[in-house]
Design a protein around this motif. Structure first.
Motif, short mmCIF file in Angstrom:
data_model
loop_
_atom_site.label_atom_id
_atom_site.label_comp_id
_atom_site.label_asym_id
_atom_site.label_seq_id
_atom_site.Cartn_x
_atom_site.Cartn_y
_atom_site.Cartn_z
N PHE A 198 45.69 -46.47 -36.97
CA PHE A 198 46.73 -45.48 -36.69
C PHE A 198 47.91 -45.68 -37.63
O PHE A 198 48.58 -44.74 -38.00
N SER A 199 48.20 -46.95 -37.95
CA SER A 199 49.37 -47.29 -38.76
C SER A 199 49.17 -48.68 -39.33
O SER A 199 48.14 -49.31 -39.10
N ASP A 200 50.17 -49.17 -40.04
CA ASP A 200 50.21 -50.58 -40.37
C ASP A 200 50.61 -51.34 -39.11
O ASP A 200 51.10 -50.73 -38.15
N PRO A 201 50.46 -52.67 -39.07
CA PRO A 201 50.92 -53.42 -37.90
C PRO A 201 52.40 -53.13 -37.62
O PRO A 201 53.21 -53.00 -38.53
N VAL A 202 52.72 -53.03 -36.32
CA VAL A 202 54.06 -52.67 -35.87
C VAL A 202 54.68 -53.85 -35.12
O VAL A 202 54.04 -54.38 -34.20
N ASP A 211 59.18 -54.66 -30.32
CA ASP A 211 60.62 -54.92 -30.22
C ASP A 211 61.16 -54.93 -28.80
O ASP A 211 62.35 -55.14 -28.59
N THR A 212 60.31 -54.69 -27.80
CA THR A 212 60.78 -54.69 -26.41
C THR A 212 59.72 -55.29 -25.49
O THR A 212 58.55 -55.40 -25.86
N GLY A 213 60.13 -55.64 -24.30
CA GLY A 213 59.20 -56.06 -23.26
C GLY A 213 58.71 -57.48 -23.39
O GLY A 213 59.20 -58.28 -24.19
N ALA A 214 57.70 -57.78 -22.58
CA ALA A 214 57.18 -59.15 -22.47
C ALA A 214 56.59 -59.67 -23.77
O ALA A 214 56.53 -60.88 -23.97
N ASN A 215 56.14 -58.77 -24.65
CA ASN A 215 55.50 -59.20 -25.90
C ASN A 215 56.41 -59.06 -27.12
O ASN A 215 55.93 -59.11 -28.25
N ALA A 216 57.73 -58.89 -26.88
CA ALA A 216 58.68 -58.76 -27.99
C ALA A 216 58.53 -59.94 -28.94
O ALA A 216 58.36 -61.08 -28.51
N GLY A 217 58.53 -59.63 -30.22
CA GLY A 217 58.35 -60.67 -31.23
C GLY A 217 56.93 -60.73 -31.74
O GLY A 217 56.66 -61.37 -32.76
N GLY A 218 56.01 -60.10 -31.04
CA GLY A 218 54.63 -60.05 -31.49
C GLY A 218 54.40 -58.82 -32.37
O GLY A 218 55.35 -58.15 -32.79
N ARG A 263 40.80 -46.99 -34.46
CA ARG A 263 39.63 -46.34 -33.87
C ARG A 263 38.39 -46.99 -34.47
O ARG A 263 38.31 -47.15 -35.69
N ASP A 264 37.42 -47.33 -33.61
CA ASP A 264 36.16 -47.84 -34.12
C ASP A 264 35.38 -46.68 -34.74
O ASP A 264 35.85 -45.54 -34.73
N PRO A 265 34.19 -46.90 -35.28
CA PRO A 265 33.46 -45.80 -35.93
C PRO A 265 33.12 -44.62 -35.02
O PRO A 265 32.85 -43.52 -35.50
N ASP A 266 33.18 -44.80 -33.69
CA ASP A 266 32.96 -43.70 -32.75
C ASP A 266 34.26 -43.08 -32.27
O ASP A 266 34.25 -42.17 -31.45
N GLY A 267 35.39 -43.59 -32.72
CA GLY A 267 36.68 -43.06 -32.28
C GLY A 267 37.26 -43.79 -31.09
O GLY A 267 38.31 -43.41 -30.58
N ILE A 268 36.58 -44.82 -30.59
CA ILE A 268 37.07 -45.60 -29.45
C ILE A 268 38.30 -46.37 -29.91
O ILE A 268 38.31 -46.99 -30.98
N VAL A 269 39.35 -46.35 -29.07
CA VAL A 269 40.61 -46.98 -29.44
C VAL A 269 40.58 -48.47 -29.10
O VAL A 269 40.30 -48.86 -27.98
N LEU A 270 40.88 -49.27 -30.11
CA LEU A 270 41.06 -50.71 -29.95
C LEU A 270 42.51 -51.03 -30.27
O LEU A 270 43.07 -50.50 -31.22
N GLU A 271 43.10 -51.90 -29.48
CA GLU A 271 44.44 -52.41 -29.77
C GLU A 271 44.29 -53.81 -30.33
O GLU A 271 43.55 -54.63 -29.77
N LEU A 272 44.96 -54.08 -31.42
CA LEU A 272 45.03 -55.44 -31.95
C LEU A 272 46.40 -55.97 -31.56
O LEU A 272 47.42 -55.30 -31.75
N PHE A 273 46.43 -57.17 -31.00
CA PHE A 273 47.70 -57.76 -30.54
C PHE A 273 47.80 -59.18 -31.07
O PHE A 273 46.92 -60.02 -30.81
N GLN A 274 48.86 -59.43 -31.84
CA GLN A 274 49.18 -60.77 -32.31
C GLN A 274 50.42 -61.22 -31.56
O GLN A 274 51.49 -60.61 -31.70
N PRO A 275 50.30 -62.24 -30.70
CA PRO A 275 51.44 -62.67 -29.89
C PRO A 275 52.58 -63.22 -30.76
O PRO A 275 52.37 -63.60 -31.91
N PRO A 276 53.77 -63.29 -30.17
CA PRO A 276 54.89 -63.90 -30.89
C PRO A 276 54.55 -65.34 -31.25
O PRO A 276 53.85 -66.02 -30.50
N SER A 277 55.06 -65.79 -32.38
CA SER A 277 54.82 -67.20 -32.76
C SER A 277 55.68 -68.09 -31.87
O SER A 277 56.75 -67.73 -31.45
N GLY A 278 55.16 -69.30 -31.62
CA GLY A 278 55.89 -70.26 -30.80
C GLY A 278 55.66 -69.97 -29.39
O GLY A 278 56.00 -70.37 -28.41
#
Length: 147
Positions: A112-116, A119-126, A132-147
């Motif tokens: 959908f975009s480059d990594p974003v 900036d808010t909520g429990a995962n702020a800093g991540g 979309r996979d080859p069938d259009g199924i939505v996957l979220e990639l999440f990299q937690p905040p460091s530390g």
């Protein structure tokens, strides 16, 4: 009721293509592959003569993703939009979101975009990203905040 999560099921157009994507690009381990027809499957789906090819893949931590290709009845598709009621997405925890994005796009995903930065909520800093996979199924990639 005291439930625990057994697996998340995704209906795909081609089990072979999806296995290549989820096994080879995402990095999940294939736990089992099988074909089912009629009987129990027909009873729970209410599809007379239901016939599927399926596989289960394990993620780190043991949660499984089940890929279902309907041979009968043949499936159809509609655009899967994150705001549509009933849509699901699978969130994958990654340690290098840009590397994961690049790898999945090379394997046929559409980002959908480059990594974003979150900036808010429990995962702020991540970092987060939808693809979309080859069938259009939505996957979220999440990299937690460091530390």
């Amino acid at each position: 009721m005291n439930p625990s999560l057994n697996h998340v099921g995704l209906t795909v157009s081609s089990l072979d293509r999806s296995l290549a994507f989820y096994r080879d690009a995402v990095g999940l381990d294939v736990v089992l592959e099988q074909e089912k027809q009629g009987g129990y499957l027909s009873a729970i789906t209410l599809y007379p003569g239901a016939h599927v090819r399926m596989a289960q893949l394990a993620a780190r931590g043991g949660t499984r993703i089940e890929l279902f290709e309907y041979v009968e009845p043949p499936g159809g598709g509609v655009p899967l939009e994150p705001a549509n009621v009933g849509i699901t997405h699978v969130c994958l925890l990654v340690d290098d979101i840009e590397g994961a994005r690049r790898r999945l796009v090379e394997a046929g995903a559409d980002a959908f975009s480059d990594p974003v930065p979150i900036d808010t909520g429990a995962n702020a800093g991540g970092w987060g990203l939808y693809v979309r996979d080859p069938d259009g199924i939505v996957l979220e990639l999440f990299q937690p905040p460091s530390g």
